[in-house]
Design an enzyme around this catalytic site. Structure first.
Site, PDB file in Angstrom:
ATOM      1  N   SER A  63       0.794  -1.241   0.000  1.00 11.01           N
ATOM      2  CA  SER A  63       0.000   0.000   0.000  1.00 11.01           C
ATOM      3  C   SER A  63       0.821   1.282   0.000  1.00 11.01           C
ATOM      4  O   SER A  63       0.254   2.362  -0.177  1.00 11.01           O
ATOM      5  CB  SER A  63      -0.959   0.015   1.192  1.00 11.01           C
ATOM      6  OG  SER A  63      -2.137  -0.636   0.821  1.00 11.01           O
ATOM      7  N   LYS A  66       0.320   3.390  -2.918  1.00 10.90           N
ATOM      8  CA  LYS A  66      -0.790   4.350  -3.025  1.00 10.90           C
ATOM      9  C   LYS A  66      -0.279   5.786  -2.910  1.00 10.90           C
ATOM     10  O   LYS A  66      -0.871   6.711  -3.466  1.00 10.90           O
ATOM     11  CB  LYS A  66      -1.836   4.065  -1.935  1.00 10.90           C
ATOM     12  CG  LYS A  66      -2.566   2.735  -2.162  1.00 10.90           C
ATOM     13  CD  LYS A  66      -3.453   2.356  -1.000  1.00 10.90           C
ATOM     14  CE  LYS A  66      -4.190   1.054  -1.305  1.00 10.90           C
ATOM     15  NZ  LYS A  66      -4.689   0.367  -0.114  1.00 10.90           N
TER      16      LYS A  66
HETATM   17  N1  GLU Z   1      -2.563  -5.749  -2.004  1.00  8.27           N
HETATM   18  C1  GLU Z   1      -3.290  -5.348  -0.872  1.00  8.27           C
HETATM   19  C2  GLU Z   1      -4.742  -5.140  -1.165  1.00  8.27           C
HETATM   20  O1  GLU Z   1      -5.103  -4.284  -1.892  1.00  8.27           O
HETATM   21  C3  GLU Z   1      -2.715  -4.105  -0.288  1.00  8.27           C
HETATM   22  C4  GLU Z   1      -2.420  -4.384   1.074  1.00  8.27           C
HETATM   23  C5  GLU Z   1      -1.896  -3.198   1.820  1.00  8.27           C
HETATM   24  O2  GLU Z   1      -2.735  -2.477   2.373  1.00  8.27           O
HETATM   25  O3  GLU Z   1      -0.670  -3.002   1.890  1.00  8.27           O
HETATM   26  O4  GLU Z   1      -5.577  -5.819  -0.663  1.00  8.27           O
END
Ligand code: GLU
Length: 305
Positions: A63, A66
């Site tokens: 994440s 993001k």
């Molecule tokens: N790949 C994960 C998801 O989107 C992200 C997890 C995270 O929050 O780091 O579910």
């Protein structure tokens, strides 16, 4: 104060915390990472870098990506991002569907999954090249590390396990918050989560957030001062899953974490810190990483609070 010595001391002091958390287990590639890994890198706005531990080992940033795509979207789309995604903490799990339906498809903030998908849709809208390549190039340029790459296996298992994220993407399309095909978006999202970077890479990549949007490494502005401040505000209020309040209470810095065990924290006008330790606490934040940041702030007094 000698930061190099201070980081050594932090690495010693966090040792008792190992074994108290749990490595993410929702996909095999994350489950297999050795639990005792630990690295911490500090990039200062004056160009100095201090590190301790496994700082050059690449791990799944999950994440934290993001944050990268938000910077990219804001730099190419400007304020349009804020017409499609909110700025409030969600108070619900990062992959919640209920709130999204209730609030007519407008995600609360860019750091929950729904928000990150909308941010990615903004990136997709302007770029001719494959979105995944654009994101990769951005990460490579900001980190100054051209070996940064996706982990294809992680991306594939993310995609196989992405039932809830697929539901979120489809719901966003129903509400017309996203413009692209939900399947394409989901695939690009699973790729961005699979990016592998080291603590040193991350501390360099996000240093512009500590320096009014200017990358001291590239010697150019990658964001405006205002954009950097806004991103820091969102990290402070929404960056640490459901324990953003207790993280502010303990550490007091804008930060973003990922389930790979990485945390990036920003000390405005001073430095960017990246820490990695794979064991997570109950909220999904690195347990040892949070303890290390708490010690860092206590020892250096570098807090915004
Ligand atoms: N790949 C994960 C998801 O989107 C992200 C997890 C995270 O929050 O780091 O579910």
């Amino acid at each position: 104060m000698d930061l190099a010595e201070l980081l050594e001391e932090i690495a010693r002091e966090v040792r008792p915390y190992f074994g108290k958390g749990r490595v993410a287990s929702y996909i095999p590639a994350l489950r297999r990472v050795p639990a005792t890994k630990f690295g911490m890198a500090v990039s200062m706005v004056d160009g100095r870098e201090f590190t301790v531990g496994d700082v050059d080992e690449k791990f799944s940033i999950q994440s934290i990506s993001k944050l990268l795509t938000l910077m990219l979207a804001m730099s190419i789309r400007g304020d349009e991002v804020w017409r499609r995604v909110g700025k409030e903490p969600s108070g619900t799990p990062f992959n919640s569907l209920v709130q999204l339906e209730y609030e007519k498809g407008v995600p609360r903030n860019p750091f929950i999954n729904a928000g990150a998908l909308v941010v990615l849709d903004c990136v997709m809208a302007r770029t001719g090249k494959e979105t995944t390549q654009v994101i990769l190039d951005y990460a490579r340029v900001l980190s100054r590390d051209f070996s940064v790459d996706y982990n294809a296996k992680v991306a594939a298992s993310e995609l196989r396990a992405a039932h809830r994220n697929a539901a979120i993407a489809n719901l966003l399309r129903c509400h017309k918050t996203i413009r692209h095909d939900p399947g394409d978006l989901l695939s690009a999202y699973c790729h961005q989560c699979s990016l592998e970077m080291s603590c040193s890479d991350l501390a360099r990549t996000f240093l512009p957030l500590a320096n009014a949007g200017v990358s001291p490494i590239l010697e150019e502005a990658v964001l405006t001062d205002r954009q950097a401040r806004r991103i820091n505000a969102l990290m402070m209020t929404c960056g640490m899953y459901d324990s953003v309040g207790s993280f502010a209470f303990r550490v007091g810095l804008p930060a973003k974490s990922g389930v790979g065990g990485g945390i990036v924290a920003v000390v405005p006008r001073q430095c960017c810190i990246a820490v990695w330790s794979p064991e997570l606490d109950r909220s999904g934040n690195s347990l040892v990483g949070t303890a290390a940041l708490e010690l860092f702030v206590r020892m250096t007094k570098m807090s915004i609070l």
